[in-house]
Design a protein around this motif. Structure first.
Motif, short mmCIF file in Angstrom:
data_model
loop_
_atom_site.label_atom_id
_atom_site.label_comp_id
_atom_site.label_asym_id
_atom_site.label_seq_id
_atom_site.Cartn_x
_atom_site.Cartn_y
_atom_site.Cartn_z
N VAL A 99 3.14 5.77 4.47
CA VAL A 99 3.59 4.41 4.79
C VAL A 99 5.11 4.32 4.71
CG1 VAL A 99 3.31 1.96 4.22
CG2 VAL A 99 1.42 3.57 3.80
N HIS A 100 5.68 4.99 3.69
CA HIS A 100 7.13 4.91 3.47
C HIS A 100 7.72 6.31 3.60
CE1 HIS A 100 5.14 1.67 1.14
NE2 HIS A 100 6.07 0.94 1.75
N CYS A 146 4.67 9.95 1.39
CA CYS A 146 3.83 8.77 1.58
C CYS A 146 3.81 8.46 3.07
CB CYS A 146 4.41 7.59 0.79
SG CYS A 146 3.59 6.02 1.16
N MET A 166 9.79 8.15 0.84
CA MET A 166 9.21 8.56 -0.45
C MET A 166 9.00 10.08 -0.48
SD MET A 166 6.54 5.47 -1.23
CE MET A 166 6.02 6.08 -2.84
N LEU A 202 0.84 -1.21 0.00
CA LEU A 202 0.00 0.00 0.00
C LEU A 202 0.87 1.25 0.00
CD1 LEU A 202 -2.98 1.17 0.60
CD2 LEU A 202 -2.17 1.34 2.95
N HIS A 203 0.46 2.25 -0.79
CA HIS A 203 1.06 3.58 -0.69
C HIS A 203 -0.03 4.56 -0.31
CE1 HIS A 203 4.97 2.56 -2.21
NE2 HIS A 203 4.49 2.05 -3.33
N ASN A 204 0.40 5.67 0.24
CA ASN A 204 -0.55 6.72 0.60
C ASN A 204 -0.01 8.06 0.12
OD1 ASN A 204 -3.01 6.80 2.84
ND2 ASN A 204 -2.06 8.75 2.38
CU LIG Z 1 4.55 4.40 -0.04
#
Ligand SMILES: [Cu+2]
Length: 187
Positions: free
Chosen positions: A126-127, A124, A130, A86-88
């Protein structure tokens, strides 16, 4: 002694069905050259039409691709993901958060329209590693300079223009610098 130039600009008349000019330039200053990601014309006269089709910004290997996307105001962007996770997409404009939307693995977002001029920073949730940028410009007359600092912008209508540079690592002072080019030459 003449002041050392930061940028050399030349406007060349282009032969063709419509009277247009080609802007050729070179970033002479090494520090500016190293950090400039985009050269753009600040404003041209008349209504500017965004492209009918959305521009794609992909997410692959937990990286936005491309890292910098320059668009005309009103352009729509679709955020894709080639990743299994998943990315956000968290999009922050200069004054406000534009949106914060999940993109499911191997899926894509609805088209997002970018209306306001300026810089949008993408991260992002989540990461944390990014990071990418969208530059929303008034017109399509922009170019990424080569490694040696040269760039070409074609199809400009006749006129006098203010040229500016943008780069993730440029200072606010460098980003605020303006360079003028017109029928009278550069100044
Ligand atoms: Cu991400």
């Amino acid at each position: 002694m003449p002041m050392r130039r930061l940028i050399t600009l030349t406007l060349l008349l282009t032969a063709g069905p419509a009277l247009a000019e080609t802007l050729k330039g070179k970033i002479d200053d090494p520090a500016l050259r190293r950090k400039t990601d985009l050269v753009y014309v600040e404003k041209v006269d008349g209504a500017q039409t965004p492209p009918a089709d959305p521009v794609i910004v992909n997410q692959q290997g937990n990286t936005y691709a491309p890292h910098l996307t320059a668009i005309v105001a009103g352009t729509k962007i679709v955020f894709k993901s080639n990743d299994p996770e998943l990315h956000n997409v968290y999009a922050r404009g200069e004054k406000r958060v534009l949106f914060n939307d999940a993109v499911l693995p191997k899926m894509q977002s609805q088209p997002k329209e970018f209306k306001d001029l300026g810089v949008v920073h993408l991260t992002c949730n989540v990461h944390k590693e990014m990071s990418a940028f969208i530059l929303v410009l008034q017109n399509k007359f922009f170019a990424k300079p080569d490694k040696d600092g040269t760039f070409t912008i074609e199809g400009l209508p006749h006129g006098t223009y203010t040229i500016r540079v943008w780069g993730e690592q440029l200072t606010d002072e460098q980003k605020a610098k303006t360079f003028t080019i017109g029928t009278g030459g550069a100044s």
